[in-house]
Design a protein around this motif. Structure first.
Motif, mmCIF file in Angstrom:
data_model
loop_
_atom_site.group_PDB
_atom_site.id
_atom_site.type_symbol
_atom_site.label_atom_id
_atom_site.label_comp_id
_atom_site.label_asym_id
_atom_site.label_seq_id
_atom_site.Cartn_x
_atom_site.Cartn_y
_atom_site.Cartn_z
ATOM 1 N N THR A 358 -13.688 23.141 -15.491
ATOM 2 C CA THR A 358 -13.864 22.308 -14.302
ATOM 3 C C THR A 358 -14.903 21.222 -14.553
ATOM 4 O O THR A 358 -16.049 21.530 -14.894
ATOM 5 C CB THR A 358 -14.335 23.155 -13.105
ATOM 6 O OG1 THR A 358 -13.328 24.125 -12.824
ATOM 7 C CG2 THR A 358 -14.540 22.288 -11.863
ATOM 8 N N ARG A 417 -18.563 29.171 -19.758
ATOM 9 C CA ARG A 417 -17.657 29.930 -20.630
ATOM 10 C C ARG A 417 -17.491 29.304 -22.014
ATOM 11 O O ARG A 417 -16.841 29.882 -22.877
ATOM 12 C CB ARG A 417 -16.278 30.035 -19.949
ATOM 13 C CG ARG A 417 -16.247 30.987 -18.768
ATOM 14 C CD ARG A 417 -14.896 30.910 -18.040
ATOM 15 N NE ARG A 417 -14.814 29.722 -17.204
ATOM 16 C CZ ARG A 417 -13.717 29.023 -16.951
ATOM 17 N NH1 ARG A 417 -12.569 29.367 -17.499
ATOM 18 N NH2 ARG A 417 -13.763 27.958 -16.169
ATOM 19 N N ASN A 433 -7.576 26.771 -18.315
ATOM 20 C CA ASN A 433 -6.914 26.759 -17.014
ATOM 21 C C ASN A 433 -6.309 25.378 -16.781
ATOM 22 O O ASN A 433 -6.982 24.359 -16.945
ATOM 23 C CB ASN A 433 -7.930 27.098 -15.918
ATOM 24 C CG ASN A 433 -7.320 27.033 -14.531
ATOM 25 O OD1 ASN A 433 -7.242 25.961 -13.941
ATOM 26 N ND2 ASN A 433 -6.872 28.158 -14.018
ATOM 27 N N ARG A 435 -5.418 23.636 -14.102
ATOM 28 C CA ARG A 435 -6.037 22.756 -13.109
ATOM 29 C C ARG A 435 -7.381 22.225 -13.594
ATOM 30 O O ARG A 435 -7.722 21.063 -13.370
ATOM 31 C CB ARG A 435 -6.238 23.495 -11.784
ATOM 32 C CG ARG A 435 -4.969 23.795 -11.043
ATOM 33 C CD ARG A 435 -5.256 24.563 -9.756
ATOM 34 N NE ARG A 435 -6.121 23.829 -8.854
ATOM 35 C CZ ARG A 435 -5.712 22.874 -8.015
ATOM 36 N NH1 ARG A 435 -4.440 22.536 -7.965
ATOM 37 N NH2 ARG A 435 -6.574 22.270 -7.219
ATOM 38 N N GLU A 436 -8.152 23.079 -14.228
ATOM 39 C CA GLU A 436 -9.464 22.642 -14.704
ATOM 40 C C GLU A 436 -9.296 21.518 -15.732
ATOM 41 O O GLU A 436 -10.026 20.522 -15.696
ATOM 42 C CB GLU A 436 -10.234 23.838 -15.284
ATOM 43 C CG GLU A 436 -10.557 24.886 -14.220
ATOM 44 C CD GLU A 436 -11.426 26.043 -14.689
ATOM 45 O OE1 GLU A 436 -11.817 26.858 -13.848
ATOM 46 O OE2 GLU A 436 -11.733 26.121 -15.893
ATOM 47 N N LEU A 439 -8.134 18.325 -13.867
ATOM 48 C CA LEU A 439 -9.226 17.701 -13.112
ATOM 49 C C LEU A 439 -10.121 16.894 -14.051
ATOM 50 O O LEU A 439 -10.590 15.806 -13.689
ATOM 51 C CB LEU A 439 -10.053 18.769 -12.380
ATOM 52 C CG LEU A 439 -9.404 19.366 -11.131
ATOM 53 C CD1 LEU A 439 -10.185 20.600 -10.665
ATOM 54 C CD2 LEU A 439 -9.342 18.333 -10.001
#
Lengths: 458, 458
Positions: A358, A417, A433, A435-436, A439
């Motif tokens: 993210t 992470r 991920n 979406r991360e 984004l």
């Protein structure tokens, strides 16, 4: 009255502009999240190609693949920029064990550090001396080190919120440990893996012998955090244990490789360049999904999002997929060298090389005027929870492009992470991920859009 | 001169206070990250106990375990608060397939929604009608729905940055779908899983029949996002396909359970209460690691961090592990009811029920004065990258404690991955990152510390 009208007009213009920026940015995020291509690209890079160490067949496959994919985007130009890169190969799987004073052995997980020499045929077995700093090494001196394996076991500092700071506090033991230990007659070096997690993955990474002659070089390997703790505990109980390891890695001659570059030509200021990039090479243990497959596909996505959402940039926007960040920085050096030769003005260069997590914001290497310019855009990012705008480093690959007047930046994703996967076998596609990742691409595209639209304030 | 001295004293006092707050908070983060217990507790809750549906044996084990663990912390009081909870059981594994017009079958992944009735013995096989909203359902009417299975297939909206908003836009199809479809004579309901990821996990969750008499109720199940797409594609090709599913779930009589409560008595204002909590129950498919094992262990950790760092609160601080958030909210209702009976003043209540991901901030349900009070603390959180302080909802379990004058809040972690795991079999311990969990606990402890120190401004 004239002033009032002027004022009102100015207000309207400013207001319209602000509206438009917000709308453009919203569209970039929407397109990345609902119709993005970064995740599919990363799937291919990670699962169809895999680890892409400089000079490897996989690295060349990645050059071909990304060039082909960029060519599908309808950019104005896509090309390969030749660069000679080092070729280090790991060889056979490493093997290591701890041998107790009574001869019982415990296998442990190690990996050669990138650039290390091999152990002699048959491996090395020696007593171990544990240190947590170069000062400790120096204090022990030749009498305590000669003939032994030096075990650098300084853990990353867990209470630092930004994990890259914790990395920065330990990375010298990996980079310079062998060079320093060799000066005191050590026969090998083991380095605690640079990870904040307790697990069994050894984490590789670059190391140097500096000016040490070939005859003085000693093999150097990383040991997993779990095994580092085991070794340390066993040493605390009995100094008389031995460590065995064998590795067959070697440095070959440099080979030809390439930076992959795509460009949309600027409509108003084609001679002002904006670069967005990541590095195409990776370590060989995992698939380089976070480091730096994520940065590669996010950078490609920036140009794709421009095309997809109909942004026609005023300035020339380049995606540069740099070769050989991990063990040489040759691609970055070459790109900057050629840009300088050609007299290209690079006003803004952005790198994504901190994982596909993210996005939280950016770190800027620039003067105060340009930093204030960026701060003026901060509100535009608020709907996307992008809040981190600080001065600081940018990225290794864009670093050589720095001038007194331009802006460099690094995407700053959430870092918690990152070191769970960094340079290890678990840096794979499933750790990213969707979406991360998306984004991050939209966040980069938004900043590139703003620098393209407004240029640099003086 | 007197005024100057007064001013200087005030400045010193304020300055000292600010210093101390920053130091206390730094220590809370450091302790959580280097000497925390939240991760070990979550390991036990997830891997030794597992899914903790209200009324289940596991839920009772979780009550016992957390009570015992709280008793080890040296709090002033630990007790169980009895509450009757619903007991719904899933029964045998669900089974479902799509049958083509030619009789070929494709197995798909479903799970009964919590509270659903079973299918008749032998299952249901019927034609399927796909809708994306209640309006579409109404427009189709009885003539198109009667005797069929209604398939609610509205996906979560991917371009909403905060995934809980996307959840809010779809959850009615899960909660009320069966009740509404039954009115038009549907024989069963299938709901697209509320996840932003394409995968094979069906996601359960609560549903209601409202006032429908028993004889009118129809079985309701969630289908994985991959299978929802398959079913939708097959329907687009040929409406004549059928869907089969069987499930044997049922609602039993209410059973006795408990909220688990621990308290540190306030030194100055023992009759002012601060609550920090999460819910101890979870759905049964996974281990409830994120939902809401994370919130449970973070809340326990807040009190442990107070003890560990030597904070002696002025007000009474309670950790409340609420039972039955998922399908009844009975624990929350009971806790608020008892608090009201006893005339306890709850000035601040904080819930963590949005997963154990990197904390970004809080959402506050309070008046402007108290919101401004919180905004005054924002700088203290900046070193920890906590930036999100907005008015909004708090948490289902603390909701019943709302008064005109108090403050409710919810921890707001990064939400991108939450619905990958929510109410599904993959909500397991390995999906939780230790540091992210620990940062959340420290962030909660810091806010509790500030409310305890300063109380509520009027």
């Amino acid at each position: 009255m004239r002033y009032i009208i002027l004022f009102l007009s100015l207000f309207l213009v400013l207001n319209t502009t602000a509206q438009t920026d917000a709308e453009v940015i919203k569209n970039l995020y929407k397109t990345s999240l609902t119709n993005g291509n970064s995740y599919q690209w990363l799937d291919h890079l990670s699962n169809q190609i895999g680890g892409r160490l400089s000079g490897s067949l996989n690295a060349e496959k990645a050059v071909e693949y990304t060039k082909e994919e960029l060519e599908k985007l309808g950019l104005d130009k896509v090309w390969l920029q030749p660069v000679m890169v080092p070729k280090w190969v790991r060889g056979a799987p490493e093997f290591a064990f701890i041998e107790s004073a009574f001869g019982a052995t415990t296998n442990v997980n190690i990996c050669a550090l990138g650039g290390s020499i091999a152990t002699p045929f048959g491996g090395i077995k020696a007593h171990v001396v544990e240190v947590k700093s170069m000062d400790e090494l120096e204090a022990l001196g030749k009498e305590n080190i000669e003939g032994k394996i030096v075990f650098f076991n300084k853990p990353m500092q867990a209470d630092l919120i930004q994990t890259f700071e914790a990395y920065g506090g330990c990375v010298n033991q990996r980079y310079s440990g062998a060079m320093e230990a060799a000066k005191y007659g050590a026969v090998g070096v083991l380095v605690r893996s640079l990870s904040l997690r307790q697990d069994n993955f050894p984490h590789t990474g670059s190391m140097t012998y500096g000016n040490l002659p070939l005859s003085k070089r000693i093999p150097s390997a990383a040991i997993s955090t779990n095994d580092a703790n085991t070794l340390s505990s066993m040493l605390a109980l009995n100094k008389d244990i031995k460590f065995y390891f064998s590795q067959t890695c070697k440095q070959l001659n440099d080979v030809q490789s390439y930076n992959v570059i795509g460009e949309i030509k600027g409509s108003q200021f084609p001679n002002e360049y904006i670069v967005v990039g990541g590095h195409l090479d990776s370590w060989d243990l995992g698939d380089g999904a976070h480091d730096d497959g994520a940065g590669v596909v996010q950078s490609m996505e920036v140009l794709r999002l421009f095309k997809e959402t109909g942004i026609k940039p005023k300035r020339s926007i380049r995606v540069v997929l740099f070769m050989n960040e991990e063990n040489g920085l040759r691609g970055a050096t070459k790109y900057a060298e050629v840009a300088k030769q050609k007299g290209e003005t690079h006003i803004f260069s952005l790198e994504s090389d901190a994982g596909g997590f993210t996005p939280r914001g950016f770190s800027f290497d620039c003067n105060d005027a340009n930093f204030n310019q960026v701060l003026g855009w901060k509100e535009l990012f608020k709907p996307y929870l992008i809040h981190y705008f600080e001065k600081g480093g940018s990225g290794a690959d864009v670093g050589p492009l720095k001038t007194d007047t331009n802006v460099l930046a690094g995407l700053r994703p959430d870092s918690q992470r990152y070191f769970d996967y960094h340079h290890a076998a678990n840096d794979t596609f499933d750790a990213v991920n969707k979406r991360e990742l998306e984004l991050g691409a939209a966040t980069m595209a938004s900043l590139v859009y703003l620098f393209d639209t407004y240029g640099l304030v003086k």
